[in-house]
Design a protein around this motif. Structure first.
Motif, PDB file in Angstrom:
ATOM      1  N   ALA A 146       0.840  -1.201   0.000  1.00  0.00           N
ATOM      2  CA  ALA A 146       0.000   0.000   0.000  1.00  0.00           C
ATOM      3  C   ALA A 146       0.875   1.250   0.000  1.00  0.00           C
ATOM      4  CB  ALA A 146      -0.917  -0.010   1.219  1.00  0.00           C
ATOM      5  N   ARG A 147       1.950   1.215   0.770  1.00  0.00           N
ATOM      6  CA  ARG A 147       2.848   2.374   0.851  1.00  0.00           C
ATOM      7  C   ARG A 147       3.544   2.614  -0.480  1.00  0.00           C
ATOM      8  NH1 ARG A 147       4.350   4.168   5.802  1.00  0.00           N
ATOM      9  NH2 ARG A 147       6.449   4.646   5.107  1.00  0.00           N
ATOM     10  N   ALA A 148       3.913   1.525  -1.161  1.00  0.00           N
ATOM     11  CA  ALA A 148       4.572   1.671  -2.460  1.00  0.00           C
ATOM     12  C   ALA A 148       3.599   2.250  -3.477  1.00  0.00           C
ATOM     13  CB  ALA A 148       5.107   0.326  -2.927  1.00  0.00           C
ATOM     14  N   LEU A 149       2.364   1.754  -3.471  1.00  0.00           N
ATOM     15  CA  LEU A 149       1.383   2.183  -4.470  1.00  0.00           C
ATOM     16  C   LEU A 149       0.965   3.632  -4.279  1.00  0.00           C
ATOM     17  CD1 LEU A 149      -0.932  -0.966  -4.720  1.00  0.00           C
ATOM     18  CD2 LEU A 149       0.720  -0.133  -6.396  1.00  0.00           C
ATOM     19  N   THR A 150       1.076   4.133  -3.046  1.00  0.00           N
ATOM     20  CA  THR A 150       0.664   5.509  -2.810  1.00  0.00           C
ATOM     21  C   THR A 150       1.862   6.457  -2.772  1.00  0.00           C
ATOM     22  OG1 THR A 150       0.631   4.884  -0.479  1.00  0.00           O
ATOM     23  CG2 THR A 150      -1.482   5.070  -1.587  1.00  0.00           C
ATOM     24  N   GLY A 151       3.039   5.939  -3.069  1.00  0.00           N
ATOM     25  CA  GLY A 151       4.210   6.808  -3.113  1.00  0.00           C
ATOM     26  C   GLY A 151       4.749   7.172  -1.748  1.00  0.00           C
ATOM     27  N   LEU A 152       4.382   6.409  -0.725  1.00  0.00           N
ATOM     28  CA  LEU A 152       4.894   6.701   0.610  1.00  0.00           C
ATOM     29  C   LEU A 152       6.253   6.055   0.829  1.00  0.00           C
ATOM     30  CD1 LEU A 152       1.630   6.307   2.690  1.00  0.00           C
ATOM     31  CD2 LEU A 152       2.900   8.406   2.276  1.00  0.00           C
ATOM     32  N   HIS A 153       6.612   5.101  -0.056  1.00  0.00           N
ATOM     33  CA  HIS A 153       7.924   4.487   0.055  1.00  0.00           C
ATOM     34  C   HIS A 153       8.435   4.164  -1.344  1.00  0.00           C
ATOM     35  CE1 HIS A 153      11.201   1.978   1.469  1.00  0.00           C
ATOM     36  NE2 HIS A 153      10.992   2.493   2.649  1.00  0.00           N
ATOM     37  N   PRO A 154       9.726   4.415  -1.606  1.00  0.00           N
ATOM     38  CA  PRO A 154      10.253   4.105  -2.930  1.00  0.00           C
ATOM     39  C   PRO A 154      10.199   2.602  -3.214  1.00  0.00           C
ATOM     40  CG  PRO A 154      11.922   5.163  -1.539  1.00  0.00           C
ATOM     41  CD  PRO A 154      10.708   4.987  -0.703  1.00  0.00           C
ATOM     42  N   PHE A 155      10.074   2.273  -4.502  1.00  0.00           N
ATOM     43  CA  PHE A 155      10.009   0.854  -4.844  1.00  0.00           C
ATOM     44  C   PHE A 155      10.822   0.612  -6.099  1.00  0.00           C
ATOM     45  CE2 PHE A 155       6.570   3.045  -6.975  1.00  0.00           C
ATOM     46  CZ  PHE A 155       6.615   2.561  -8.263  1.00  0.00           C
ATOM     47  N   GLU A 156      11.120  -0.651  -6.336  1.00  0.00           N
ATOM     48  CA  GLU A 156      11.736  -1.056  -7.594  1.00  0.00           C
ATOM     49  C   GLU A 156      10.688  -1.813  -8.393  1.00  0.00           C
ATOM     50  OE1 GLU A 156      15.109  -3.358  -6.328  1.00  0.00           O
ATOM     51  OE2 GLU A 156      15.818  -1.677  -5.122  1.00  0.00           O
ATOM     52  N   GLY A 157      10.863  -1.843  -9.700  1.00  0.00           N
ATOM     53  CA  GLY A 157       9.881  -2.495 -10.548  1.00  0.00           C
ATOM     54  C   GLY A 157       8.975  -1.469 -11.180  1.00  0.00           C
ATOM     55  N   GLN A 158       7.821  -1.897 -11.654  1.00  0.00           N
ATOM     56  CA  GLN A 158       6.962  -0.978 -12.383  1.00  0.00           C
ATOM     57  C   GLN A 158       5.502  -1.177 -12.021  1.00  0.00           C
ATOM     58  OE1 GLN A 158       7.397  -0.117 -16.910  1.00  0.00           O
ATOM     59  NE2 GLN A 158       5.433  -1.069 -16.639  1.00  0.00           N
ATOM     60  N   ILE A 159       4.796  -0.042 -11.991  1.00  0.00           N
ATOM     61  CA  ILE A 159       3.352  -0.082 -11.807  1.00  0.00           C
ATOM     62  C   ILE A 159       2.742   0.490 -13.076  1.00  0.00           C
ATOM     63  CG2 ILE A 159       1.433   0.875 -10.485  1.00  0.00           C
ATOM     64  CD1 ILE A 159       3.393   1.168  -8.114  1.00  0.00           C
ATOM     65  N   ARG A 160       1.677  -0.090 -13.559  1.00  0.00           N
ATOM     66  CA  ARG A 160       0.937   0.534 -14.665  1.00  0.00           C
ATOM     67  C   ARG A 160      -0.454   0.843 -14.142  1.00  0.00           C
ATOM     68  NH1 ARG A 160       3.179  -0.165 -19.712  1.00  0.00           N
ATOM     69  NH2 ARG A 160       1.197  -0.023 -20.812  1.00  0.00           N
ATOM     70  N   PHE A 161      -0.832   2.115 -14.254  1.00  0.00           N
ATOM     71  CA  PHE A 161      -2.163   2.484 -13.787  1.00  0.00           C
ATOM     72  C   PHE A 161      -2.957   2.992 -14.975  1.00  0.00           C
ATOM     73  CE2 PHE A 161      -5.444   5.094 -11.906  1.00  0.00           C
ATOM     74  CZ  PHE A 161      -5.897   4.248 -10.928  1.00  0.00           C
TER      75      PHE A 161
END
Lengths: 540, 315
Positions: A336-351
């Motif tokens: 949830a934190r990654a999807l809302t930009g509260l924590h950096p992540f690696e990989g890719q999201i497509r919205f």
């Protein structure tokens, strides 16, 4: 079960707490009895007085408390006992197991010390004998290496191990009666199951009279012989489990039973349209907590990194409700934190087909479309802002210009979550827990999002309030076609509301399964153990 | 408490003292005083001044002067006093010893009084005892030491004539007289400490007494005594340890004032004399020694804390 000679007997007991505004009634004419070997479940919602009853039995009441009626232990009247007599009864003849082993154990004393001191105090053992006896007790409650556990400090043991130590302490002096105050609420599903199994085993073996306090009707139905339902300080119904749950006489009991989540009672009828273009695609998203290895090496630490999410891949259709379950620390909230930009992540999201590589790509349009609701409305709502200000912020940010101050818009939002329009002028502390969470939901829906992430949003709520909040979410979903990422630890609840369920375990997504297929049997071993650990849904 | 943790803390002290040495050196460079003028007087010729500068190494670039000074300090050589021509180190160390004696007595007195006072106030929370301790503490915290020192001298030395007002006699020379001379300075320094720490102990203990694990300990049927001394006190005193270490900072400042008032030849007094006479090597050495004392006190506090609370594993 023979109830003619109760070990613990409470009759006509009332309790009032002194407050600046006068006395408040906590318990009102409570009568109950627990016989040897019997487990009485005391069920009620927060503020119902169930814990007050435990304090009253333990004679642990604040100064100025006013009481009437009787509490007796094997014929001995406790309300008239002297402090010295009470000291000799506590821990010796009445044991207690507390809700959260994390806070009920002293952080600066070893677990062994905290167990052995009871034996020294009440059974007159020498320190050495007490320590040996303590080891035996720990072995008895299923601790693998009791001698090592005795020497550990609370922070060096898991939640389940700590609760086993607390249970061993409660049973240490072979008391006649033990009070269990929500002993599994702070634990993960599987750990809770193990503790419940241990409880049943010790209960059979020792024949102690147990008062099992809980808000969870499913747990109570699985461990208790009889149940007493408490509401606003009064016992509204009392009787054998099977009778009360099969044919509840009191309207409050009926309401409570109806609110308990049951997998076979689906609250969502719709099925998301299978479309080619997914709403959200998560592609090999990893989240790593902790310092970078270089800095860690510089500071002389071997490895400070912790993987919160390991290459999570999943996709959601528009309007789909995807449940995410797993124990604490499994990475649900991290996602949830990654999807809302509260924590950096690696990989890719497509919205909506648009690639998001990191926080920098999460522009205003993305944030408008993806909203989050947090677990605890007490900390997610600014206590110094009125509901109007809380709701006007997203309206200003994402709505038409000047809409933030629009009374009608705020009233509309409140109406959507079934709150009266005049709540706009209230502060969060003037609302109940359920009402606060409704405000948080209204805030999330202010921007007309396409995806709402619900992070354990019902876990701090009472079961009846939870049912209402879930019904509200379903209603909003049907009205707006919003997709939900519904994070919870409550498997029964998620089986009611979700279309599909993602099971997470230690940072990995171990299984993604259609709710319909779950009954036929899960494929992954962890999902199976999770399902087995959930208290069976109520018999009725 | 891992050896790595201890080493890391020691390394951190080294780093702190390095930064302090930089600052101290920089400050003495900025001071509006020319060491050569100080030595030879206002009327010295330009040639004589230049010669002295070369002799003192003052003509070298600043960083070189710093390097030389630092290397000397690391070897225990703090330079030669411009005022007396004596080596600075031994004089200051001797003075430090007298100040530490004063500080030690003050801390002992504080521990003997502040902790019990805090405990009593916490147990009798909201009662007259608590109020009495709280009000006295407030007064104690708010009165500056030069005021309390003056009052103490007035009452104990002037009116009652029980104790000498000023001066210092080494304990090795005459133990009884030496102690008498220490009483007033120790009292003065410890008043604020006692007031501060007893308030701290009280509020921490009140918090701890409301925790779940204290309730659990009571409900296990433990005696009130065991609950207080075994379960509550250790947790309540943990934050106090940190506070005491921070108070050492206050103590060092307070010592300067108190030593001046009572004419006690400690490090504070040496520092004042050094500053008045622009004795740069003494100022540098004195400031560095005080900073070291503070750093070591905090190091000891952290070690004690980690030893008492096994959860501490600073990353």
């Amino acid at each position: 079960m023979d109830t003619t000679a109760p070990i613990l007997e409470v009759s006509g007991y009332s309790l009032d707490y002194a407050t600046p505004a006068g006395f408040t009634r906590a318990l009102d004419g409570v009568s109950l009895g627990i016989a040897k070997g019997e487990v009485l479940g005391l069920v009620g919602e927060s503020g119902s007085g169930k814990t007050s009853l435990a304090w009253a039995v333990m004679r642990y009441l604040p100064a100025g408390a006013k009481e009437s009626g009787r509490i007796s232990l094997a014929g001995k009247e406790l309300t008239a006992a002297s402090p010295a007599e009470i000291d000799a009864i506590r821990g010796r003849r009445i044991g207690m197991v507390f809700q959260d082993p994390g806070t009920s154990l002293n952080p600066t004393l070893t677990l062994g010390e905290q167990l052995a001191e009871v034996l020294v105090r009440h059974r007159g053992l020498s320190r050495k004998d007490a320590w040996a006896e303590g080891e035996a007790m720990l072995a008895r409650v299923g601790i693998q290496l009791p001698a090592a556990m005795m020497r550990r400090y609370p922070h060096e043991a898991s939640g389940g191990e700590k609760q086993r130590v607390v249970i061993a302490t409660a049973f240490a002096c072979q008391p006649e009666c033990i009070l269990f105050d929500e002993p599994t609420t702070a634990l993960d599903v599987i750990t809770a199951r193990q503790i419940l199994d241990l409880f049943a085993e010790l209960q059979d073996e020792t024949n102690v009279a147990s008062l099992y306090i809980s808000h969870d009707l499913a747990v109570v139905s699985s461990v208790c012989n009889r149940v007493a339902v408490i509401h606003r300080g009064r016992i509204v119904e009392q009787g054998p489990i099977a009778e009360v749950f099969a044919a509840p006489r009191d309207p409050y009991t009926r309401m409570l039973l109806a609110a308990v989540p049951r997998p076979d009672r689906r609250v969502i009828e719709t099925v998301p349209e299978p479309r080619a273009d997914a709403l959200l695609e998560v592609d090999k998203v990893s989240v790593i907590y902790g310092r970078k290895p270089f800095l860690a090496a510089l500071l002389g630490r071997v490895n400070t990194q912790f993987t919160g999410n390991r290459e999570i891949t999943l996709a959601m259709q528009p309007g789909e409700i995807l449940g995410i379950v797993g124990e604490s620390g499994s990475g649900k909230s991290t996602l949830a934190r990654a999807l809302t930009g509260l924590h950096p992540f690696e990989g890719q999201i497509r919205f909506g087909g648009r690639p998001i590589h990191g926080i920098a790509d999460m522009d205003r349009a993305y944030r408008r479309d993806v909203q989050i609701i947090f677990q605890n409305p007490d900390s997610s709502l600014n206590p110094r802002q009125r509901v109007r200000e809380i709701l006007s912020r997203p309206l200003e940010l994402y709505g038409e210009p000047g809409r933030g101050a629009d009374k009608a818009a705020i009233a509309g939002l409140l109406e959507q979550v079934r709150l009266p329009a005049d709540f706009a002028d209230r502060f969060p502390h003037q609302l109940s827990g359920g009402e606060k969470q409704r405000v948080a939901i209204a805030r999330a829906f202010a921007s007309n999002p396409r995806l709402v992430i619900c992070d354990e949003i019902t876990s701090s709520l009472d079961v009846s309030v939870q049912a209402a909040v879930v019904a509200l979410l379903v209603d909003l979903q049907q009205r707006h076609g919003t997709g939900y990422l519904f994070i919870t630890h409550d498997l029964n609840l998620v089986r009611q509301i979700a279309h599909r369920i993602a099971v997470m375990y230690r940072g990995d997504l171990v299984e993604l399964i259609d709710v319909g297929d779950l009954a036929a049997g899960a494929r992954h071993a962890y999902t199976r153990s999770l399902l087995a650990a959930v208290p069976a849904p109520l018999a009725a | 408490m891992s050896p790595a943790y201890v080493l890391k803390r020691i390394a951190l002290i080294g780093y702190t003292l390095f930064v302090v040495s930089l600052i101290v050196f920089a400050i003495t460079q900025i001071l509006p005083a020319d060491a050569a003028v100080m030595l030879l007087g206002e009327n010295a010729t330009a040639d004589a001044l230049a010669a002295v500068r070369v002799q003192l190494g003052l003509d070298a670039p600043v960083w070189l002067q710093y390097g030389r000074w630092l290397i000397g300090v690391l070897q225990g050589d703090f330079g030669v006093s411009m005022r007396t021509g004596q080596p600075v180190g031994p004089v200051l160390v001797e003075a430090l010893g007298r100040s530490l004696l004063l500080a030690l007595f003050a801390i002992l007195l504080m521990l003997c009084l502040a902790v019990p006072l805090g405990i009593v106030a916490a147990i009798r929370r909201g009662k007259a005892t608590d109020l009495g301790v709280s009000v006295t503490s407030y007064i104690g915290v708010s009165v500056p030491e030069f005021v309390s020192a003056t009052l103490l001298i007035l009452v104990l030395a002037d009116w009652l004539q029980w104790l000498p007002a000023t001066g210092y006699v080494p304990l090795t020379e005459d133990f009884a007289r030496g102690l008498k001379h220490l009483v007033l300075p120790v009292l003065t320094v410890s008043i604020i400490l006692i007031a501060h720490v007893s308030r701290m102990v009280r509020s921490e203990l009140v918090d701890v007494l409301h925790t779940d694990y204290i309730r659990a300990a009571r409900l296990k049927g433990l005696s009130a005594r065991a609950v207080l001394f075994k379960h509550a006190l250790r947790n309540a005193l943990l934050p106090t340890i940190t506070i005491v270490a921070l108070d050492v900072g206050y103590l060092l400042g307070g010592v300067i004032v108190v030593e001046e008032i009572f004419a006690l030849p400690g490090i504070g007094r040496q520092l004042i004399v050094a500053i008045q006479s622009r004795d740069l090597p003494s100022i540098q050495a004195g400031a560095l020694i005080m900073a070291s004392t503070y750093a070591i006190a905090n190091f000891l506090a952290d070690m004690t804390y980690a030893w008492l609370d096994k959860r501490i594993q600073y990353g």
